[in-house]
Design an enzyme around this catalytic site. Structure first.
Site, PDB file in Angstrom:
ATOM      1  N   LYS A 291      41.700 103.573  53.449  1.00  0.00           N
ATOM      2  CA  LYS A 291      42.378 103.420  52.160  1.00  0.00           C
ATOM      3  C   LYS A 291      41.373 103.467  51.011  1.00  0.00           C
ATOM      4  O   LYS A 291      41.550 104.211  50.051  1.00  0.00           O
ATOM      5  CB  LYS A 291      43.134 102.091  52.110  1.00  0.00           C
ATOM      6  CG  LYS A 291      43.679 101.769  50.735  1.00  0.00           C
ATOM      7  CD  LYS A 291      44.420 100.451  50.693  1.00  0.00           C
ATOM      8  CE  LYS A 291      43.554  99.238  50.534  1.00  0.00           C
ATOM      9  NZ  LYS A 291      43.112  98.959  49.153  1.00  0.00           N
ATOM     10  N   ASN A 292      40.329 102.661  51.096  1.00  0.00           N
ATOM     11  CA  ASN A 292      39.414 102.562  49.955  1.00  0.00           C
ATOM     12  C   ASN A 292      38.593 103.831  49.746  1.00  0.00           C
ATOM     13  O   ASN A 292      38.157 104.104  48.632  1.00  0.00           O
ATOM     14  CB  ASN A 292      38.502 101.340  50.094  1.00  0.00           C
ATOM     15  CG  ASN A 292      39.260 100.044  49.824  1.00  0.00           C
ATOM     16  OD1 ASN A 292      40.414 100.074  49.405  1.00  0.00           O
ATOM     17  ND2 ASN A 292      38.614  98.925  50.083  1.00  0.00           N
TER      18      ASN A 292
ATOM     19  N   CYS B 190      43.967  89.614  39.356  1.00  0.00           N
ATOM     20  CA  CYS B 190      44.934  89.798  40.434  1.00  0.00           C
ATOM     21  C   CYS B 190      44.913  88.563  41.309  1.00  0.00           C
ATOM     22  O   CYS B 190      44.227  87.594  41.004  1.00  0.00           O
ATOM     23  CB  CYS B 190      44.635  91.064  41.231  1.00  0.00           C
ATOM     24  SG  CYS B 190      43.195  90.915  42.267  1.00  0.00           S
TER      25      CYS B 190
ATOM     26  N   ARG C  38      38.446  89.701  38.531  1.00  0.00           N
ATOM     27  CA  ARG C  38      38.133  91.115  38.693  1.00  0.00           C
ATOM     28  C   ARG C  38      37.983  91.887  37.376  1.00  0.00           C
ATOM     29  O   ARG C  38      38.773  92.796  37.077  1.00  0.00           O
ATOM     30  CB  ARG C  38      39.171  91.778  39.606  1.00  0.00           C
ATOM     31  CG  ARG C  38      39.267  91.069  40.926  1.00  0.00           C
ATOM     32  CD  ARG C  38      40.153  91.780  41.895  1.00  0.00           C
ATOM     33  NE  ARG C  38      39.506  92.905  42.528  1.00  0.00           N
ATOM     34  CZ  ARG C  38      40.043  93.610  43.514  1.00  0.00           C
ATOM     35  NH1 ARG C  38      41.236  93.304  43.954  1.00  0.00           N
ATOM     36  NH2 ARG C  38      39.408  94.612  44.044  1.00  0.00           N
TER      37      ARG C  38
ATOM     38  N   ASP D 254      36.754  91.945  52.716  1.00  0.00           N
ATOM     39  CA  ASP D 254      38.054  92.444  53.179  1.00  0.00           C
ATOM     40  C   ASP D 254      38.338  92.083  54.640  1.00  0.00           C
ATOM     41  O   ASP D 254      39.430  92.396  55.144  1.00  0.00           O
ATOM     42  CB  ASP D 254      38.142  93.962  52.993  1.00  0.00           C
ATOM     43  CG  ASP D 254      38.340  94.351  51.533  1.00  0.00           C
ATOM     44  OD1 ASP D 254      38.578  93.469  50.703  1.00  0.00           O
ATOM     45  OD2 ASP D 254      38.249  95.562  51.226  1.00  0.00           O
TER      46      ASP D 254
ATOM     47  N   ARG E 105      50.635  98.613  51.685  1.00  0.00           N
ATOM     48  CA  ARG E 105      49.590  99.164  50.815  1.00  0.00           C
ATOM     49  C   ARG E 105      48.351  99.543  51.620  1.00  0.00           C
ATOM     50  O   ARG E 105      47.545 100.344  51.154  1.00  0.00           O
ATOM     51  CB  ARG E 105      49.189  98.134  49.756  1.00  0.00           C
ATOM     52  CG  ARG E 105      50.228  97.914  48.681  1.00  0.00           C
ATOM     53  CD  ARG E 105      49.664  97.039  47.589  1.00  0.00           C
ATOM     54  NE  ARG E 105      48.287  97.442  47.310  1.00  0.00           N
ATOM     55  CZ  ARG E 105      47.268  96.599  47.169  1.00  0.00           C
ATOM     56  NH1 ARG E 105      47.437  95.316  47.253  1.00  0.00           N
ATOM     57  NH2 ARG E 105      46.062  97.068  46.921  1.00  0.00           N
TER      58      ARG E 105
HETATM   59  C1  UD1 Z   1      36.483  97.249  46.223  1.00  0.00           C
HETATM   60  C2  UD1 Z   1      37.554  97.417  47.280  1.00  0.00           C
HETATM   61  C3  UD1 Z   1      38.057  96.058  47.755  1.00  0.00           C
HETATM   62  C4  UD1 Z   1      36.887  95.206  48.216  1.00  0.00           C
HETATM   63  C5  UD1 Z   1      35.801  95.141  47.148  1.00  0.00           C
HETATM   64  C6  UD1 Z   1      34.541  94.426  47.611  1.00  0.00           C
HETATM   65  C7  UD1 Z   1      38.624  99.508  46.664  1.00  0.00           C
HETATM   66  C8  UD1 Z   1      39.840 100.187  46.135  1.00  0.00           C
HETATM   67  N1  UD1 Z   1      38.665  98.176  46.705  1.00  0.00           N
HETATM   68  O1  UD1 Z   1      37.074  96.598  45.123  1.00  0.00           O
HETATM   69  O2  UD1 Z   1      38.970  96.268  48.830  1.00  0.00           O
HETATM   70  O3  UD1 Z   1      37.346  93.881  48.460  1.00  0.00           O
HETATM   71  O4  UD1 Z   1      35.411  96.478  46.759  1.00  0.00           O
HETATM   72  O5  UD1 Z   1      34.035  95.033  48.754  1.00  0.00           O
HETATM   73  O6  UD1 Z   1      37.684 100.142  47.089  1.00  0.00           O
HETATM   74  N2  UD1 Z   1      32.908  92.832  39.135  1.00  0.00           N
HETATM   75  C9  UD1 Z   1      32.549  92.523  37.842  1.00  0.00           C
HETATM   76  N3  UD1 Z   1      32.633  93.503  36.891  1.00  0.00           N
HETATM   77  C10 UD1 Z   1      33.030  94.772  37.191  1.00  0.00           C
HETATM   78  C11 UD1 Z   1      33.381  95.096  38.513  1.00  0.00           C
HETATM   79  C12 UD1 Z   1      33.300  94.097  39.467  1.00  0.00           C
HETATM   80  O7  UD1 Z   1      32.193  91.383  37.548  1.00  0.00           O
HETATM   81  O8  UD1 Z   1      33.071  95.616  36.278  1.00  0.00           O
HETATM   82  C13 UD1 Z   1      32.846  91.789  40.187  1.00  0.00           C
HETATM   83  C14 UD1 Z   1      34.206  91.524  40.862  1.00  0.00           C
HETATM   84  O9  UD1 Z   1      34.989  90.616  40.111  1.00  0.00           O
HETATM   85  C15 UD1 Z   1      33.773  90.970  42.198  1.00  0.00           C
HETATM   86  C16 UD1 Z   1      32.480  91.762  42.490  1.00  0.00           C
HETATM   87  O10 UD1 Z   1      32.056  92.280  41.242  1.00  0.00           O
HETATM   88  O11 UD1 Z   1      33.461  89.602  42.091  1.00  0.00           O
HETATM   89  C17 UD1 Z   1      32.632  92.913  43.464  1.00  0.00           C
HETATM   90  O12 UD1 Z   1      33.756  93.666  43.113  1.00  0.00           O
HETATM   91  P1  UD1 Z   1      33.834  95.253  43.351  1.00  0.00           P
HETATM   92  O13 UD1 Z   1      32.835  95.635  44.394  1.00  0.00           O
HETATM   93  O14 UD1 Z   1      33.791  95.933  42.051  1.00  0.00           O
HETATM   94  O15 UD1 Z   1      35.286  95.397  43.961  1.00  0.00           O
HETATM   95  P2  UD1 Z   1      36.323  96.571  43.715  1.00  0.00           P
HETATM   96  O16 UD1 Z   1      35.607  97.851  43.522  1.00  0.00           O
HETATM   97  O17 UD1 Z   1      37.332  96.143  42.700  1.00  0.00           O
END
Ligand code: UD1
Length: 427
Positions: A22-23, A123, A128, A313, A405
């Protein structure tokens, strides 16, 4: 609303085909925006999120044709073509349902010079923010304006230019957006402290197949030499390591043995070492990996962290498994601040789990018992399915749309290995 009804206690035995990730799918789909030629993606999972992303891309002007969608087949082939970008707006209505929509930001600014994307908001599992996505685009010269819940990004005259991006924390999504933007920027971009998740490598490989120049795959420093344009390609989505890990937990929690067909070991090192430490027997087979229980489940101490460490995850599914361990486990969540929503539900099924700040103390119990439960997110829902597969009596998992999902044909795959599980209409 549909429910999943499970009568637990049957050891699962047999083979489970692992679907496309999915990701990975959710970051490969927006690559179609980067070229006017067709991008064909194979092995796409049939999931609500993939359909949702297709819908968003349609609105941006991408035409999509789908093959291989016979009801008895897993996976799909989609050909996406963005001959013209018809719109550069990702509206709130779509983004709020699917956070991954933010991944159109980088490709749109790179190809069309601008994008207006609704900010996703928090969420169920945490705040996030997307600040790192935005900072990465700024480092490539984009100008940003935030108003009325939307971010509007504009490339400088002449388009994005290469730059240095150093992420203060590891972010999968921000690394993906930065990479997709940098491939069409003028000059060299260096992304430091880049995420190393296998889905990032999958994205980089697809972009390379489209003509991008990227060095440093699988490391935390990616160097991108921008090109003037990308071309079409055909690319097969990697197998879903989280789906594979979830079914490995199903083998363990039911005292069974499952062959995960198509699973790739190198994408799930810490999942397999955790399973092994919990007592699983893991063998390579001709078409994948077999995970078998060997008596009881041993307790573990695990902390989630970016790849190659243990993935957030998989935290909920391991917690369900460890609720039946012979001893006390300690799980610590370091990625998301609110990812223990499954704990009260598991406790209603007889688990003994106590949350202490960012950690959870899981005292193994002799057995779980079935109950009606509901979850607030995808992986939490899977942990309840796992608990239900092991529990005495009947479990009813509500809010099945979370599972839809992320798990392609969950009931079908589990029925085929001996589970008593079915989908029912609203009760
Ligand atoms: C992706 C995955 C999700 C997985 C996560 C961590 C997808 C669609 N989703 O989510 O399933 O749980 O990686 O492996 O691929 N953060 C910030 N600022 C930002 C972006 C992130 O502070 O601009 C923080 C987030 O709140 C979190 C951490 O960074 O605490 C890691 O998040 P991130 O790796 O970005 O997760 P996603 O890409 O949203």
């Amino acid at each position: 609303m549909d429910r999943i009804i499970i009568t637990g206690g049957k050891p699962l035995k047999g083979r489970i085909p692992i679907s496309g990730a999915k990701n990975a799918a959710l970051t490969l789909l927006p690559c179609a925006l980067l070229t006017d030629e067709p991008l064909t993606l194979r092995n796409l999972p049939r999931l609500a999120d993939v359909d949702g992303f297709g819908h968003l891309l349609n609105q941006l002007g991408v035409s999509i044709t789908v093959e291989g969608s016979k009801p008895d087949e897993f996976g799909r082939v989609m050909t996406l073509r963005a001959s013209n970008i018809a719109s550069t707006v990702a509206p709130y209505d779509i983004v709020r349902k699917m956070r991954a929509s933010i991944l159109v930001l980088g490709p749109l600014v790179a190809r069309a010079g601008e994008a207006t994307v609704s900010l996703p908001g928090g969420c169920a599992i945490g705040m996030r923010p997307v600040d790192l996505h935005l900072k990465a685009l700024e480092a490539l010269g984009a100008e940003l304006e935030i108003a009325a819940g939307y971010v509007k990004a504009k490339a400088p005259p002449g388009g994005l230019r290469g730059g240095e991006i150093r992420f203060p924390i590891v972010s999968v999504g921000a690394t993906e957006n930065a990479l997709m933007a940098a491939v069409l920027a003028k000059g060299t971009t260096v992304i430091e402290n880049a995420a190393r998740e296998p889905e990032i490598t999958d994205l980089a490989k697809c972009l390379i197949a489209m003509g991008a120049k990227i060095d440093g795959l699988r490391t935390d420093t990616l160097t991108i030499e921008g090109v003037d344009e990308l071309h079409g390609a055909t690319y097969a989505v990697m197998p879903d390591r989280i789906e594979a890990g979830s079914y490995a937990c199903a083998a363990m929690i039911t005292g069974g043995s499952l062959e995960l067909v198509g699973a790739r070991k190198e994408t799930m090192p810490s999942i397999f070492s955790g399973l092994q430490d919990a007592g699983a027997i893991i063998e390579d087979t001709a078409s994948g990996i077999r995970v078998s229980a060997d008596g009881g489940i041993k307790p573990l101490s695990l902390a989630t962290a970016p790849f190659p460490a243990f993935p957030t995850d998989m935290q909920a599914q391991f917690m369900a498994m460890l609720s039946l361990a012979n001893g006390t486990s300690l799980l610590t969540e370091t990625i998301f601040e609110n990812r223990y929503m499954h704990v009260p539900e598991l406790n209603r099924m007889g688990a003994d789990i106590e949350v202490r700040g960012r950690s959870a103390v899981v005292r193994g119990v002799e057995k779980l018992h079935g109950a009606p439960v509901m979850a607030t997110d995808l992986r939490a829902s899977m942990s309840l399915v796992l608990a239900g597969l092991a529990a005495e009596g009947q479990t009813e998992v509500n809010r099945v749309y979370h599972l839809d999902r992320g798990y392609e044909r969950l009931e079908e795959k589990l029925q085929a290995v001996g589970a008593d599980i079915e989908r029912a209409g609203a009760g």
